[in-house]
Write a protein that holds these residues in place. Structure first.
Motif, PDB file in Angstrom:
ATOM      1  N   LEU A  13      29.325  21.534  36.718  1.00 64.01           N
ATOM      2  CA  LEU A  13      30.524  21.933  35.988  1.00 64.01           C
ATOM      3  C   LEU A  13      30.008  22.701  34.626  1.00 64.01           C
ATOM      4  N   PRO A  14      29.259  22.016  33.825  1.00 68.54           N
ATOM      5  CA  PRO A  14      29.003  22.845  32.636  1.00 68.54           C
ATOM      6  C   PRO A  14      28.311  24.026  32.788  1.00 68.54           C
ATOM      7  N   LEU A  15      27.447  24.132  34.086  1.00 67.28           N
ATOM      8  CA  LEU A  15      26.594  25.264  34.321  1.00 67.28           C
ATOM      9  C   LEU A  15      27.546  26.361  34.695  1.00 67.28           C
ATOM     10  N   LEU A  16      28.547  26.035  35.620  1.00 62.97           N
ATOM     11  CA  LEU A  16      29.550  27.124  35.938  1.00 62.97           C
ATOM     12  C   LEU A  16      30.449  27.663  34.651  1.00 62.97           C
ATOM     13  N   GLU A  17      30.728  26.724  33.927  1.00 59.39           N
ATOM     14  CA  GLU A  17      31.362  27.148  32.777  1.00 59.39           C
ATOM     15  C   GLU A  17      30.582  28.006  32.039  1.00 59.39           C
ATOM     16  N   ALA A  18      29.233  27.853  31.754  1.00 56.29           N
ATOM     17  CA  ALA A  18      28.595  28.730  31.081  1.00 56.29           C
ATOM     18  C   ALA A  18      28.274  30.022  31.806  1.00 56.29           C
ATOM     19  N   LEU A  19      28.203  30.242  33.096  1.00 56.08           N
ATOM     20  CA  LEU A  19      28.238  31.333  33.684  1.00 56.08           C
ATOM     21  C   LEU A  19      29.682  32.052  33.772  1.00 56.08           C
ATOM     22  N   ASN A  20      30.754  31.379  33.518  1.00 56.16           N
ATOM     23  CA  ASN A  20      31.916  32.208  33.416  1.00 56.16           C
ATOM     24  C   ASN A  20      32.089  32.698  32.021  1.00 56.16           C
ATOM     25  N   VAL A  21      31.767  32.229  30.909  1.00 53.28           N
ATOM     26  CA  VAL A  21      31.710  32.917  29.689  1.00 53.28           C
ATOM     27  C   VAL A  21      30.764  33.677  29.274  1.00 53.28           C
ATOM     28  N   GLY A  22      29.677  33.998  30.431  1.00 53.46           N
ATOM     29  CA  GLY A  22      28.834  34.698  29.946  1.00 53.46           C
ATOM     30  C   GLY A  22      27.564  34.576  29.255  1.00 53.46           C
ATOM     31  N   ALA A  23      27.478  33.110  29.279  1.00 52.16           N
ATOM     32  CA  ALA A  23      26.194  32.512  28.808  1.00 52.16           C
ATOM     33  C   ALA A  23      25.125  32.688  29.501  1.00 52.16           C
TER      34      ALA A  23
ATOM     35  N   LEU B  33      17.468  38.470  32.721  1.00 52.97           N
ATOM     36  CA  LEU B  33      18.069  37.524  33.791  1.00 52.97           C
ATOM     37  C   LEU B  33      18.210  36.076  33.549  1.00 52.97           C
ATOM     38  N   ARG B  34      19.229  35.471  32.968  1.00 49.50           N
ATOM     39  CA  ARG B  34      19.378  34.170  32.425  1.00 49.50           C
ATOM     40  C   ARG B  34      19.968  33.257  33.629  1.00 49.50           C
ATOM     41  N   ILE B  35      19.038  32.402  33.977  1.00 44.53           N
ATOM     42  CA  ILE B  35      19.118  31.330  34.886  1.00 44.53           C
ATOM     43  C   ILE B  35      19.532  30.117  34.568  1.00 44.53           C
ATOM     44  N   GLY B  36      20.759  29.423  35.009  1.00 43.62           N
ATOM     45  CA  GLY B  36      20.957  28.026  34.885  1.00 43.62           C
ATOM     46  C   GLY B  36      20.496  27.225  36.073  1.00 43.62           C
TER      47      GLY B  36
END
Length: 332
Positions: free
Chosen positions: A83-93, A43-46
């Motif tokens: 915003l960068p956090l959610l972008e990372a979430l979207n690309v599967g990071a 589980l990767r948490i931002g």
């Protein structure tokens, strides 16, 4: 197998198109992403420094203990903004995000992100406000016309300002926006370069206590200011069991902080670099009550998205109802 607790997912644009949409909206992308490799046992948490509940869980190893029976390993990744956090979430990071302010998800959705709402904190409208200096002649929002106003573009403060201006028959075109980070905005505010500052706690509590800033208008009756927790839709579909554990832990963390305000402030103050009294004052205005995402919260997400698209701040209209929502079996 997709979880029956999810509504149908939103369609996703290509990763390159998503980045261009975000940049077109004037938003900075994350400088790095952790590995995007999927792993059902991880589980990767931002999170951000303001992510009180997630940092509480991290500092005590509570989530690691709770997920041990599922043999899931937790990894933590810090981001500078939502915003960068959610972008990372979207690309599967990353797999899940800590809380982001209510104005952030519509920006990501406008870029075509596939995100699942999995929890909210109940409203904290007084944890955000438009402030002026102690000796300012400004006494009403209507007097902001023609003034230079500092705020972070795309943040909850941005939406609060739009609503406050609209209530007075004004729009963003009637002021001079100064899109600044909290640190830069505070400097501009205190040296008189801007007439007002729209800001959220704990920065709000800090400038009140340390500079005597006066509240011109808070979020009451304008912006509920909920905090939203999101997950990558593929992960939410695959590991609804993990989200259930995380949801329960967030609820318990929120309960502890509200029941132990002094201890919570003493713990969190060094993390965010503020004094204990300021953090405690900020915490008193934030609900920290975690619950399931409900229709009322999603309706306000739609209002925020519509306000931003009408102001041409995001590139297209967002239909929030197309986004999946994870629902626990029971919620307070």
């Amino acid at each position: 197998m997709p979880s029956p607790l999810l509504h149908p997912p939103v369609r996703s644009a290509g990763a390159g198109l998503q980045r261009r949409h975000l940049l077109a909206a004037g938003l900075a992308a994350a400088p790095w992403f952790p590995s995007a490799a999927a792993d059902p046992e991880r589980l990767r948490i931002g999170y951000q420094k303001s992510s009180t509940l997630m940092i509480f869980l991290k500092s005590r190893g509570l989530l690691e203990k709770a997920l041990a029976p599922l043999q899931v390993h937790v990894q933590w990744h810090e981001f500078n903004s939502g915003l960068p956090l959610l972008e990372a979430l979207n690309v599967g990071a990353i797999d899940v995000s800590a809380d982001v302010a209510d104005a952030v998800p519509p920006f990501a959705l406008a870029a075509g992100a596939r995100l699942t709402y999995y929890a909210i904190e109940t409203p904290s409208p007084q944890a955000q406000a438009i402030v002026v200096r102690k000796g300012s002649p400004l006494t009403s929002v209507a007097q902001l016309k023609g003034q230079k106003v500092a705020f972070a573009k795309g943040a909850g403060a941005h939406y609060l300002l739009l609503e406050a201006l609209a209530q007075q028959g004004l729009s963003i075109k009637d002021i001079e926006p100064a899109y600044l980070s909290p640190a830069d905005a505070r400097a501009a505010f205190e040296n008189g370069s801007v007439g007002a500052w729209v800001i959220l706690d704990p920065f709000l509590a800090a400038v009140q206590r340390q500079s005597g800033a006066r509240i011109l208008q808070d979020g009451a009756k304008l912006s509920s200011y909920r905090h939203f927790y999101l997950a990558a839709t593929p992960y939410a579909q695959r590991r609804a069991d993990v989200l259930g554990v995380l949801y329960a832990q967030l609820q318990a963390a929120g309960d502890w902080i509200k029941k132990n305000p002094s201890q919570a402030a003493e713990w969190h103050a060094p993390v965010i670099g503020l004094d204990t009294a300021t953090v405690e004052a900020a915490n008193q205005r934030r609900s920290y009550r975690v619950q399931a995402v409900d229709a009322e919260a999603l309706a306000e997400q739609q209002r925020i998205a519509d306000a931003f698209s009408q102001a041409q701040i995001i590139p297209r209209r967002v239909q929030v109802s197309e986004s999946p929502v994870w629902r626990p079996d029971t919620a307070r």
